[in-house]
Design a protein around this motif. Structure first.
Motif, short mmCIF file in Angstrom:
data_model
loop_
_atom_site.label_atom_id
_atom_site.label_comp_id
_atom_site.label_asym_id
_atom_site.label_seq_id
_atom_site.Cartn_x
_atom_site.Cartn_y
_atom_site.Cartn_z
N UNK A 132 -4.61 17.97 -3.37
CA UNK A 132 -4.24 17.27 -4.59
C UNK A 132 -3.48 15.97 -4.40
N UNK A 133 -3.16 15.59 -3.16
CA UNK A 133 -2.36 14.38 -2.94
C UNK A 133 -3.02 13.14 -3.51
N UNK A 134 -4.35 13.10 -3.48
CA UNK A 134 -5.06 11.91 -3.97
C UNK A 134 -4.84 11.68 -5.46
N UNK A 166 -2.40 16.59 -15.84
CA UNK A 166 -3.33 15.83 -15.02
C UNK A 166 -3.82 16.59 -13.79
N UNK A 167 -3.18 17.68 -13.45
CA UNK A 167 -3.58 18.42 -12.26
C UNK A 167 -2.36 18.98 -11.56
N UNK A 168 -2.54 19.29 -10.28
CA UNK A 168 -1.43 19.82 -9.49
C UNK A 168 -1.64 19.51 -8.02
N UNK A 169 -0.57 19.64 -7.27
CA UNK A 169 -0.64 19.52 -5.82
C UNK A 169 -0.10 20.80 -5.20
N UNK A 170 -0.68 21.19 -4.08
CA UNK A 170 -0.19 22.33 -3.30
C UNK A 170 0.65 21.77 -2.17
N UNK A 171 1.91 22.14 -2.16
CA UNK A 171 2.83 21.58 -1.18
C UNK A 171 2.53 22.08 0.24
N UNK A 172 2.99 21.32 1.20
CA UNK A 172 2.89 21.66 2.61
C UNK A 172 4.32 21.67 3.17
N UNK A 173 4.46 21.60 4.47
CA UNK A 173 5.77 21.57 5.11
C UNK A 173 6.55 20.31 4.70
N UNK A 174 7.87 20.42 4.68
CA UNK A 174 8.76 19.31 4.37
C UNK A 174 9.29 18.74 5.68
N UNK A 175 9.07 17.45 5.90
CA UNK A 175 9.55 16.81 7.13
C UNK A 175 10.82 16.03 6.79
N UNK A 176 11.95 16.38 7.44
CA UNK A 176 13.20 15.66 7.16
C UNK A 176 13.25 14.33 7.91
N UNK A 177 13.73 13.31 7.26
CA UNK A 177 13.95 12.00 7.88
C UNK A 177 15.42 11.66 7.67
N UNK A 178 16.11 11.51 8.80
CA UNK A 178 17.54 11.17 8.75
C UNK A 178 17.75 9.83 9.44
N UNK A 179 18.81 9.15 9.04
CA UNK A 179 19.12 7.86 9.66
C UNK A 179 19.35 8.05 11.16
N UNK A 234 0.86 -1.18 0.00
CA UNK A 234 0.00 0.00 0.00
C UNK A 234 0.90 1.24 0.00
N UNK A 235 0.38 2.39 -0.42
CA UNK A 235 1.21 3.59 -0.42
C UNK A 235 1.81 3.91 0.95
N UNK A 236 1.03 3.78 2.02
CA UNK A 236 1.57 4.06 3.36
C UNK A 236 2.66 3.06 3.72
N UNK A 237 2.49 1.78 3.34
CA UNK A 237 3.52 0.77 3.61
C UNK A 237 4.78 1.06 2.80
N UNK A 288 2.06 7.02 -4.52
CA UNK A 288 0.70 7.14 -5.04
C UNK A 288 -0.29 7.65 -4.00
N UNK A 289 -0.99 8.73 -4.36
CA UNK A 289 -2.08 9.26 -3.55
C UNK A 289 -1.71 9.69 -2.15
N UNK A 290 -0.41 9.85 -1.88
CA UNK A 290 0.02 10.08 -0.49
C UNK A 290 0.99 11.23 -0.31
N UNK A 291 2.16 11.14 -0.95
CA UNK A 291 3.23 12.09 -0.65
C UNK A 291 4.26 12.17 -1.77
N UNK A 292 5.06 13.21 -1.68
CA UNK A 292 6.26 13.37 -2.49
C UNK A 292 7.44 13.25 -1.56
N UNK A 293 8.45 12.49 -1.97
CA UNK A 293 9.66 12.32 -1.15
C UNK A 293 10.83 12.84 -1.96
N UNK A 294 11.54 13.80 -1.39
CA UNK A 294 12.71 14.40 -2.04
C UNK A 294 13.95 13.96 -1.29
#
Length: 134
Positions: free
Chosen positions: A78-80, A114-127, A26-29, A58-64
């Motif tokens: 627009x995430x969906x 196909x459309x657009x998404x409006x970004x929100x805050x970026x949460x950093x994930x570090x090891x 699943x997208x969350x998984x 898919x339908x969830x997030x962008x990861x940079x």
């Protein structure tokens, strides 16, 4: 000859077993697996655009990916509509991608908007520290 036929039938039976194919997560998984062993930091309004590599969940997030840090953005709207086959077109006025920016989505095969998404805050994930010592 009988052994050869029996081996072929056994191989076919193994291929035809339901559930034998790798299940799609699943997208969350998928996101959880990507972030495994990482710790969330304080959300930021902007990230540098230089050397960024993006992944669509898919339908969830962008990861940079910027260096060793994964920045997760769960769009405000627009995430969906996010699809891993989309092409992301980002227009920004500077050298940073910010939560006020929007990202346009284009179909990879037909190059249709196909459309657009409006970004929100970026949460950093570090090891995690213990994982970095290994």
């Amino acid at each position: 000859m009988r052994l050869l036929i029996a081996s072929a039938l056994t191989a076919l039976a193994l291929v035809a077993v339901p559930g034998a194919a790798k299940e799609k997560l699943s997208p969350e998984a998928q996101l959880d697996k990507m972030l495994e062993g990482r710790v969330a930091g304080e959300p930021q309004s902007c990230i540098p655009l230089s050397a960024t590599n993006s992944t669509i969940i898919d339908g969830t997030a962008l990861v940079y990916r910027v260096g060793n840090t994964l920045w997760v953005n769960r769009p405000r709207s627009g995430a969906e509509t996010l699809d891993e086959d989309d092409i992301l077109v980002t227009r920004t006025s500077g050298s940073q991608l910010c939560s006020l920016d929007s990202v346009q989505l284009y179909d990879r095969s037909g190059h249709m908007w196909r459309g657009f998404v409006s970004l929100d805050q970026f949460v950093p994930y570090r090891k995690a520290k213990s994982a970095q010592l290994d």
